[in-house]
Enzyme design. Sequence first.
Site, PDB file in Angstrom:
ATOM      1  N   GLU A 131       0.879  -1.146  -0.011  1.00 42.62           N
ATOM      2  CA  GLU A 131      -0.088  -0.038   0.072  1.00 42.62           C
ATOM      3  C   GLU A 131       0.857   1.271   0.102  1.00 42.62           C
ATOM      4  O   GLU A 131       1.605   1.284   0.632  1.00 42.62           O
ATOM      5  CB  GLU A 131      -0.936  -0.006   1.323  1.00 42.62           C
ATOM      6  CG  GLU A 131      -1.743  -1.146   1.235  1.00 42.62           C
ATOM      7  CD  GLU A 131      -2.301  -1.605   2.600  1.00 42.62           C
ATOM      8  OE1 GLU A 131      -2.207  -0.932   3.582  1.00 42.62           O
ATOM      9  OE2 GLU A 131      -3.013  -2.710   2.593  1.00 42.62           O
TER      10      GLU A 131
ATOM     11  N   LEU B 162      -6.159  -1.758  -0.938  1.00 42.54           N
ATOM     12  CA  LEU B 162      -5.927  -1.710   0.593  1.00 42.54           C
ATOM     13  C   LEU B 162      -6.306  -3.167   1.243  1.00 42.54           C
ATOM     14  O   LEU B 162      -7.582  -3.164   1.827  1.00 42.54           O
ATOM     15  CB  LEU B 162      -6.676  -0.546   1.242  1.00 42.54           C
ATOM     16  CG  LEU B 162      -6.104   0.251   2.627  1.00 42.54           C
ATOM     17  CD1 LEU B 162      -6.969   1.141   2.921  1.00 42.54           C
ATOM     18  CD2 LEU B 162      -6.096  -0.841   3.635  1.00 42.54           C
TER      19      LEU B 162
ATOM     20  N   GLU C 189      -4.331  -6.416   3.131  1.00 42.89           N
ATOM     21  CA  GLU C 189      -3.230  -7.146   3.300  1.00 42.89           C
ATOM     22  C   GLU C 189      -3.246  -8.520   2.870  1.00 42.89           C
ATOM     23  O   GLU C 189      -2.290  -9.187   2.519  1.00 42.89           O
ATOM     24  CB  GLU C 189      -2.918  -7.002   4.865  1.00 42.89           C
ATOM     25  CG  GLU C 189      -2.541  -5.680   5.273  1.00 42.89           C
ATOM     26  CD  GLU C 189      -3.536  -4.577   5.356  1.00 42.89           C
ATOM     27  OE1 GLU C 189      -4.750  -5.018   5.406  1.00 42.89           O
ATOM     28  OE2 GLU C 189      -3.234  -3.411   5.376  1.00 42.89           O
TER      29      GLU C 189
ATOM     30  N   GLN D  23       2.331  -1.906   5.853  1.00 41.95           N
ATOM     31  CA  GLN D  23       2.765  -0.826   6.331  1.00 41.95           C
ATOM     32  C   GLN D  23       3.175  -0.562   7.559  1.00 41.95           C
ATOM     33  O   GLN D  23       4.040   0.382   7.809  1.00 41.95           O
ATOM     34  CB  GLN D  23       1.542   0.209   5.885  1.00 41.95           C
ATOM     35  CG  GLN D  23       1.738   1.779   5.791  1.00 41.95           C
ATOM     36  CD  GLN D  23       0.627   2.382   4.976  1.00 41.95           C
ATOM     37  OE1 GLN D  23      -0.384   2.824   5.534  1.00 41.95           O
ATOM     38  NE2 GLN D  23       0.638   2.591   3.812  1.00 41.95           N
ATOM     39  N   PHE D  24       2.388  -1.162   8.502  1.00 41.59           N
ATOM     40  CA  PHE D  24       2.854  -1.133   9.894  1.00 41.59           C
ATOM     41  C   PHE D  24       2.656  -2.273  10.622  1.00 41.59           C
ATOM     42  O   PHE D  24       1.574  -3.128  10.121  1.00 41.59           O
ATOM     43  CB  PHE D  24       2.230  -0.054  10.696  1.00 41.59           C
ATOM     44  CG  PHE D  24       2.804   1.374  10.428  1.00 41.59           C
ATOM     45  CD1 PHE D  24       3.477   2.134  11.301  1.00 41.59           C
ATOM     46  CD2 PHE D  24       2.117   2.198   9.505  1.00 41.59           C
ATOM     47  CE1 PHE D  24       3.967   3.451  11.287  1.00 41.59           C
ATOM     48  CE2 PHE D  24       2.484   3.614   9.389  1.00 41.59           C
ATOM     49  CZ  PHE D  24       3.397   3.842  10.439  1.00 41.59           C
TER      50      PHE D  24
ATOM     51  N   GLY E  10       1.096  -3.575  13.072  1.00 40.25           N
ATOM     52  CA  GLY E  10      -0.189  -3.847  13.431  1.00 40.25           C
ATOM     53  C   GLY E  10      -1.145  -4.250  12.399  1.00 40.25           C
ATOM     54  O   GLY E  10      -2.319  -4.347  12.658  1.00 40.25           O
ATOM     55  N   PHE E  11      -0.767  -3.811  11.370  1.00 46.16           N
ATOM     56  CA  PHE E  11      -1.486  -4.209  10.038  1.00 46.16           C
ATOM     57  C   PHE E  11      -1.330  -5.534   9.499  1.00 46.16           C
ATOM     58  O   PHE E  11      -1.665  -6.190   8.280  1.00 46.16           O
ATOM     59  CB  PHE E  11      -1.413  -3.073   8.789  1.00 46.16           C
ATOM     60  CG  PHE E  11      -1.545  -1.768   9.491  1.00 46.16           C
ATOM     61  CD1 PHE E  11      -2.443  -1.460  10.607  1.00 46.16           C
ATOM     62  CD2 PHE E  11      -1.214  -0.702   8.909  1.00 46.16           C
ATOM     63  CE1 PHE E  11      -2.636  -0.311  11.265  1.00 46.16           C
ATOM     64  CE2 PHE E  11      -1.301   0.525   9.644  1.00 46.16           C
ATOM     65  CZ  PHE E  11      -2.047   0.717  10.639  1.00 46.16           C
TER      66      PHE E  11
ATOM     67  N   TYR F   2      -1.946  -8.416  10.665  1.00 43.44           N
ATOM     68  CA  TYR F   2      -2.879  -9.531  11.253  1.00 43.44           C
ATOM     69  C   TYR F   2      -3.814  -9.926  10.205  1.00 43.44           C
ATOM     70  O   TYR F   2      -4.372 -11.154   9.884  1.00 43.44           O
ATOM     71  CB  TYR F   2      -3.380  -9.311  12.668  1.00 43.44           C
ATOM     72  CG  TYR F   2      -2.482  -9.100  13.550  1.00 43.44           C
ATOM     73  CD1 TYR F   2      -1.420  -9.786  13.870  1.00 43.44           C
ATOM     74  CD2 TYR F   2      -2.337  -7.664  14.213  1.00 43.44           C
ATOM     75  CE1 TYR F   2      -0.430  -9.398  14.542  1.00 43.44           C
ATOM     76  CE2 TYR F   2      -1.421  -7.414  15.086  1.00 43.44           C
ATOM     77  CZ  TYR F   2      -0.233  -8.153  15.451  1.00 43.44           C
ATOM     78  OH  TYR F   2       0.510  -7.793  16.334  1.00 43.44           O
ATOM     79  N   PRO F   3      -4.599  -9.171   9.414  1.00 46.82           N
ATOM     80  CA  PRO F   3      -5.538  -9.421   8.265  1.00 46.82           C
ATOM     81  C   PRO F   3      -4.570 -10.463   7.540  1.00 46.82           C
ATOM     82  O   PRO F   3      -5.334 -11.200   6.799  1.00 46.82           O
ATOM     83  CB  PRO F   3      -5.885  -8.143   7.639  1.00 46.82           C
ATOM     84  CG  PRO F   3      -5.710  -6.923   8.634  1.00 46.82           C
ATOM     85  CD  PRO F   3      -4.500  -7.629   9.602  1.00 46.82           C
TER      86      PRO F   3
ATOM     87  N   HIS G 230       0.459   0.891  15.806  1.00 49.03           N
ATOM     88  CA  HIS G 230       1.637   1.420  14.946  1.00 49.03           C
ATOM     89  C   HIS G 230       2.906   1.039  15.657  1.00 49.03           C
ATOM     90  O   HIS G 230       4.115   1.531  14.882  1.00 49.03           O
ATOM     91  CB  HIS G 230       1.529   2.972  14.261  1.00 49.03           C
ATOM     92  CG  HIS G 230       0.424   3.375  13.440  1.00 49.03           C
ATOM     93  ND1 HIS G 230      -0.868   3.033  13.831  1.00 49.03           N
ATOM     94  CD2 HIS G 230       0.551   3.710  12.343  1.00 49.03           C
ATOM     95  CE1 HIS G 230      -1.366   3.585  12.807  1.00 49.03           C
ATOM     96  NE2 HIS G 230      -0.688   3.844  11.812  1.00 49.03           N
TER      97      HIS G 230
HETATM   98  C1  LIG Z   1      -5.666  -3.127   8.333  1.00 51.88           C
HETATM   99  C2  LIG Z   1      -4.920  -1.755   7.996  1.00 51.88           C
HETATM  100  N1  LIG Z   1      -3.881  -1.562   6.839  1.00 51.88           N
HETATM  101  C3  LIG Z   1      -3.456  -0.348   6.631  1.00 51.88           C
HETATM  102  C4  LIG Z   1      -3.534   0.853   7.417  1.00 51.88           C
HETATM  103  C5  LIG Z   1      -2.897   1.941   7.079  1.00 51.88           C
HETATM  104  N2  LIG Z   1      -3.572   3.045   6.558  1.00 51.88           N
HETATM  105  C6  LIG Z   1      -4.142   3.973   7.430  1.00 51.88           C
HETATM  106  S1  LIG Z   1      -5.295   4.915   6.681  1.00 51.88           S
HETATM  107  C7  LIG Z   1      -5.080   4.235   5.227  1.00 51.88           C
HETATM  108  C8  LIG Z   1      -6.095   4.913   4.048  1.00 51.88           C
HETATM  109  C9  LIG Z   1      -7.363   4.630   4.218  1.00 51.88           C
HETATM  110  O1  LIG Z   1      -8.266   4.978   3.178  1.00 51.88           O
HETATM  111  P1  LIG Z   1      -9.694   5.159   3.379  1.00 51.88           P
HETATM  112  O2  LIG Z   1     -10.288   4.006   3.743  1.00 51.88           O
HETATM  113  O3  LIG Z   1     -10.290   5.669   1.923  1.00 51.88           O
HETATM  114  O4  LIG Z   1     -10.030   6.352   4.202  1.00 51.88           O
HETATM  115  P2  LIG Z   1      -9.669   7.662   4.430  1.00 51.88           P
HETATM  116  O5  LIG Z   1      -8.226   7.851   5.361  1.00 51.88           O
HETATM  117  O6  LIG Z   1      -9.646   8.214   3.147  1.00 51.88           O
HETATM  118  O7  LIG Z   1     -10.558   8.352   5.470  1.00 51.88           O
HETATM  119  C10 LIG Z   1      -3.926   3.114   5.429  1.00 51.88           C
HETATM  120  C11 LIG Z   1      -3.792   2.285   4.004  1.00 51.88           C
HETATM  121  C12 LIG Z   1      -4.434   0.618   8.549  1.00 51.88           C
HETATM  122  N3  LIG Z   1      -4.611   1.641   9.379  1.00 51.88           N
HETATM  123  N4  LIG Z   1      -5.158  -0.613   8.790  1.00 51.88           N
END
Ligand SMILES: Cc1ncc(C[n+]2csc(CCOP(=O)(O)OP(=O)(O)O)c2C)c(N)n1
Lengths: 375, 375, 336, 336
Positions: C29, C58, C60, C82-83, C85-86, C88-89, C129
């Site tokens: 991502e 988006l 995992e 990305q971090f 904590g992500f 686990y999915p 994170h």
């Molecule tokens: C499971 C997971 N994967 C990756 C992330 C990192 N991350 C945080 S916000 C984000 C983008 C989210 O986009 P969207 O769903 O469109 O929401 P927006 O930020 O636009 O409100 C990502 C990839 C996360 N928080 N959780």
Amino acid sequence: MTPSDREATGLLTRPDDLVRLLDATGRRHANPEFDPWVADVDVDALVDLHREMVVVRRLDAEATALQRQGELALWPPLAGQEAAQIGSARALHDDDFVFSSYREHAIAWLRGVRPDELLSVWRGAAASGWDPYEKRMAIPNIIIGAQSLHAVGWAMGAKWEASSAASIAYFGDGATSEGDVNEALVFASSFDAPVVFFCQNNGWAISEPVGLQSKQPLARRADGFGMPGIRVDGNDVLAVLAVTRWALDRARRGEGPAFIEAVTYRMGPHTTADDPKRYRTDDDLAEWRERDPITRLHAFLAASGADMEAVDADAKAAADRAAAELRAGITAIPDPEPMSVFDHVYAEPNSHLERQRDRYARYLAMFDESAEGAR
Amino acid sequence: MTPSDREATGLLTRPDDLVRLLDATGRRHANPEFDPWVADVDVDALVDLHREMVVVRRLDAEATALQRQGELALWPPLAGQEAAQIGSARALHDDDFVFSSYREHAIAWLRGVRPDELLSVWRGAAASGWDPYEKRMAIPNIIIGAQSLHAVGWAMGAKWEASSAASIAYFGDGATSEGDVNEALVFASSFDAPVVFFCQNNGWAISEPVGLQSKQPLARRADGFGMPGIRVDGNDVLAVLAVTRWALDRARRGEGPAFIEAVTYRMGPHTTADDPKRYRTDDDLAEWRERDPITRLHAFLAASGADMEAVDADAKAAADRAAAELRAGITAIPDPEPMSVFDHVYAEPNSHLERQRDRYARYLAMFDESAEGAR
Amino acid sequence: MTTITFGKAINEGLRRALADDDTVVLMGEDIGTLGGVFRITDGLKAEFGEHRVVDTPLSEAGIVGTAVGLAYRGFRPVVEIQFDGFVYPAFDQIVAQVAKLHYRSRGTVRMPMVIRIPFGGGIGAAEHHSESPEAYFTHTAGLRVIACSNPADAYVMIRQAIASDDPVVFLEPKRRYHVKGEVDLEANLADARPMGVATTVAAGDDVTLVTYGALVQTAKDAATAAAEDDVSIEVIDLRSLAPVDYATIEASVRRTGRLVVAHEAGEQGGVGAEIAASITERCFDFLEAAPVRVTGHDIPYPPAKLEQYHLPDLDRILDGVDRALGRPNSLSEVDA
Amino acid sequence: MTTITFGKAINEGLRRALADDDTVVLMGEDIGTLGGVFRITDGLKAEFGEHRVVDTPLSEAGIVGTAVGLAYRGFRPVVEIQFDGFVYPAFDQIVAQVAKLHYRSRGTVRMPMVIRIPFGGGIGAAEHHSESPEAYFTHTAGLRVIACSNPADAYVMIRQAIASDDPVVFLEPKRRYHVKGEVDLEANLADARPMGVATTVAAGDDVTLVTYGALVQTAKDAATAAAEDDVSIEVIDLRSLAPVDYATIEASVRRTGRLVVAHEAGEQGGVGAEIAASITERCFDFLEAAPVRVTGHDIPYPPAKLEQYHLPDLDRILDGVDRALGRPNSLSEVDA
Ligand SMILES: Cc1ncc(C[n+]2csc(CCOP(=O)(O)OP(=O)(O)O)c2C)c(N)n1
Ligand SMILES: Cc1ncc(C[n+]2csc(CCOP(=O)(O)OP(=O)(O)O)c2C)c(N)n1
Ligand SMILES: [Mg+2]
Ligand SMILES: [Mg+2]
């Protein structure tokens, strides 16, 4: 559907319609959209499809019997799903790649998997039965839905390498509820991957009717993910062949993924460990027996003037051969060596596992020694 | 769409259509299907919506500034999404329950969350800011999509308990690619759960344009999961209010879930740690500035003959009050006690953690002693 | 030798791997256009194109699952989570597929996948994170687990991980991304220290201190501080968490008779438990005290303002050393 | 006292919990109409209705994730994961939500969820049907992890787990489902042994043997066999894997000076590592030998015909006991 949607999916047929070329009585129905896809399927080809269905039904029955005899630990029967599997597998090119679940024995059969290769896993004698690269079919997956993502990844790679091959992901109606399958649809669409999602909706996920997973045709899922969804009579081998060819062809031509829902029925138990009487009625089953995939093709062949005695004799002979091969195959499956339990955990040397293996070898050797001592 | 589909979804509007009652210039467009849902929204109510949007934009700007000043560790700005959030949150009943992601500050605001409760998390001072039961809003979720399943479970329970409350799940465009969101749609449909899926499609998932997640309107996902999908101009607070009321109402009446895609734009960075210049152009942003949710309602109010001086003065005063509250709130947030790191891991006594806590207390005490010794 | 940051070292390692082998493909991502939220993949999409450095939807499980399919096809996917904590999915795809496919396919299917995870705390981040999920992976047969601690290692080890025919969970201590160090960009993999081998980063006689990732620097600082107190700490940078290079630790503990293991992850079932148990098994007669673990608490990662009360730091490590040595320490009275 | 099977004991425990508390709701795949693939929930849907015993769509994250929402609403969900190997798709919901929500919400949101998992091997099953994932959960702060070993415990402990305000991963040794035992169906929870307490199931003086789940019976058999050899084994049924009842183990090891831990899960980072490390820490001066681990190999679970070469059995446990006692054993020459 508006014309623009039709354009988007390349389909006149709506996902709620059921594509059927041969009805349950074996009558042929014209379908301007899909007839061209089986225009080359002459009587000989139909006889071949018929024979393969007879063969895999027999293989399935033999395997079920072998399980009852204790030769197999478990067997998930495919009975009822012969048309869905033989029809779709016949549509594949040699260089296409199959990612399947655990019930796709007929697919494996058409990919050239030998009976002993098919059975070794269900005998509990091996982790997997065949070389995926030789058969162009991945090892089956028991984790529901997981393989759908593998099929997409493979197809992404095929596209990046400008290969003309496509992949096909087989999964069941139950699997459509798993995150993995949905994510597979997302990735396939995003990357225009040449992959066909082939969902065998056999009415049941163990004891759960498909209605628990979805209240409407599963094929309708596709549109929301940006790909055409098509619903086919999964007990009509000709229709299945047609729609799968259509889907694979457009995938190969770079038009992206498609989703096929083959509506069929699992006539047997979920596996030999299952008792379907606990969750479904005989009436239900009886209804589906009327729609038997083999009977209807048989009827159509008869009506087409084929020499049915020859057809039947030939099919029976092929089934007998396959059954004999299967029974011979089972005894040919070697029991695995105890120490092989450590093989292939890693592709490269691994200090921890080697130490563990050595220690276990010493442990096992103790018994040899004491056995020797006892002699 | 065929009439039978219309029946199934209860919608005349197709998921590809964009429901818009106020266009970017503030002109009111008639919509026979959704006008009735905002028939009661008089000028006073519009003024209220306007004021709240002005207030949350200000809160957002203040929080962004506080982050720049080092008072917050991080802040995910909502700028641009005021209409999507204020419109939908105004549609909620008191006893409904919100499950949100991390950017729904305006929702929290309308649920009565105080600034200090909102900020403590982003200050790094607390794991969460408010009592979910008091505010009828769960603690926000950073794991993308995870909360959508919670909303469905809550709604399943509401249905089983014959409650008339509904839940609403907020998530972004990016989240629609996660397995969890898709599974949430499956469960919601299977159990006819009174839940509204509210997807704020703000065009971006950090640096990824929505086109990477889906090549077509996200609202089209819904149909395949057996629920109506509706696409609304997310910068039109009136339209958002209308469709959310419609969706919540049918959920409460036992007609099951619905999916709303609110098309909006994230005008700021993903978070204060993000640099959007790396992935999008100023033109893009400029285009969306033209569609500003506040400007258009302002124009409509002016055209409706409202006393705009009073409206603006009132909004500004409210924003000033909120901003002052926010700034006061930040200093009111206590730094957490070191030993509180162990609080609330378990609801019941836990021998392992208690031992660890005791030991750590002894460790910290060493420093007190040496500090004392040094005195 | 060039002086570059830790992050840049990984970037250069990835660049080199992409250049050397066409089957290497990066997925994740925000790794393409943005260059990753930590800029670790900065410039690589521009240089190698969108089919080599792939911004994914988006999801995992989707990333790892499609990477499995790519590996099936002969690619060597390097996926970024990305971090920490992500991850686990994607756990099912990692545990049931990535880790097991070589075994399950009886060696016919290789899974030369690298799963890059910026891990650990100390950066004042939001929830999820700052996690240290390594023990989940070290307990999973079929995976190799690597944690690098400095730019020079990072540059070499990311390439070794990509070159490995086994799947590698590659942990990058995110709070060290900005630290600079000397890196030999011409380094030849053939001459490099194998990634399975630990490194003794400070020699010592009194106690063996084993750690990995971000805490290696803290451990070195502890050794320096202890030296002033006439305590001689041998610091071992584990580098490989699975398998562990026990030969190196064992040799050290046989000399020192004392072991301290430090990590940010929780104590219960952490990597420290495995090392303490294994070293006790291997060196029982040489041990003069029970191995000591200095770890994060067994709590969810706390809010930023509390992380200093969760993460092992120099003082906590020195307290652990004191415990191992039987010098006055935080538990003196308790254990007495 | 009634004599019923292990499976029936859980069934009765669930029935009792459903009857006693309206907020208890069972969820899972095939648990309703079918009564579960192991028939553990047999008859409960008919008795309590489809809103108390819920057949769910086929999705583990969906099951656990919606259960979180139900818990938010005040329900006490008891979810069934059909087999151990199918828990991983739910891992994120378990680790990031179920385990952490009480902490993350500062104690406002309770997660009194029970995650029932039939676990372990020995039934000749297909892939992914014989796993021992317990260490993933014991390493996860916020969870309690329970493994029961006999019908009487099962009946009580499932009720205790449901009554607990903390989330409990409840491991049921599936190969023991058909074993019969005496169960007091009138048992009062208030009088019951707390589920966090271990049970000494065989007294002994020479060595302490700790295990849980299906291996408890094997350990008892080993104790009987060893007795003929004049070796006296104390067998402890752990029951709670997180937290571990160290008081009981410690008291035993202080007497015996020797510890063997056995489990089906792999050795690397398994529960045995934690117990060996903790007991070494707590009883160093009492230990006469290094704690010994007798575990499954660090391999993916092998095909059915090989599982006997993977699972610890009576002989392997006795070999481990011999190692702990310094009697002739498989490693005698190696360690010498
Ligand atoms: C499971 C997971 N994967 C990756 C992330 C990192 N991350 C945080 S916000 C984000 C983008 C989210 O986009 P969207 O769903 O469109 O929401 P927006 O930020 O636009 O409100 C990502 C990839 C996360 N928080 N959780
Ligand atoms: C992740 C996961 N969850 C649960 C199971 C247990 N299980 C095996 S088959 C099955 C039903 C699958 O139904 P469907 O997808 O319709 O395929 P079918 O068996 O009908 O071919 C279930 C629940 C599993 N194998 N994997
Ligand atoms: Mg099915
Ligand atoms: Mg977005």
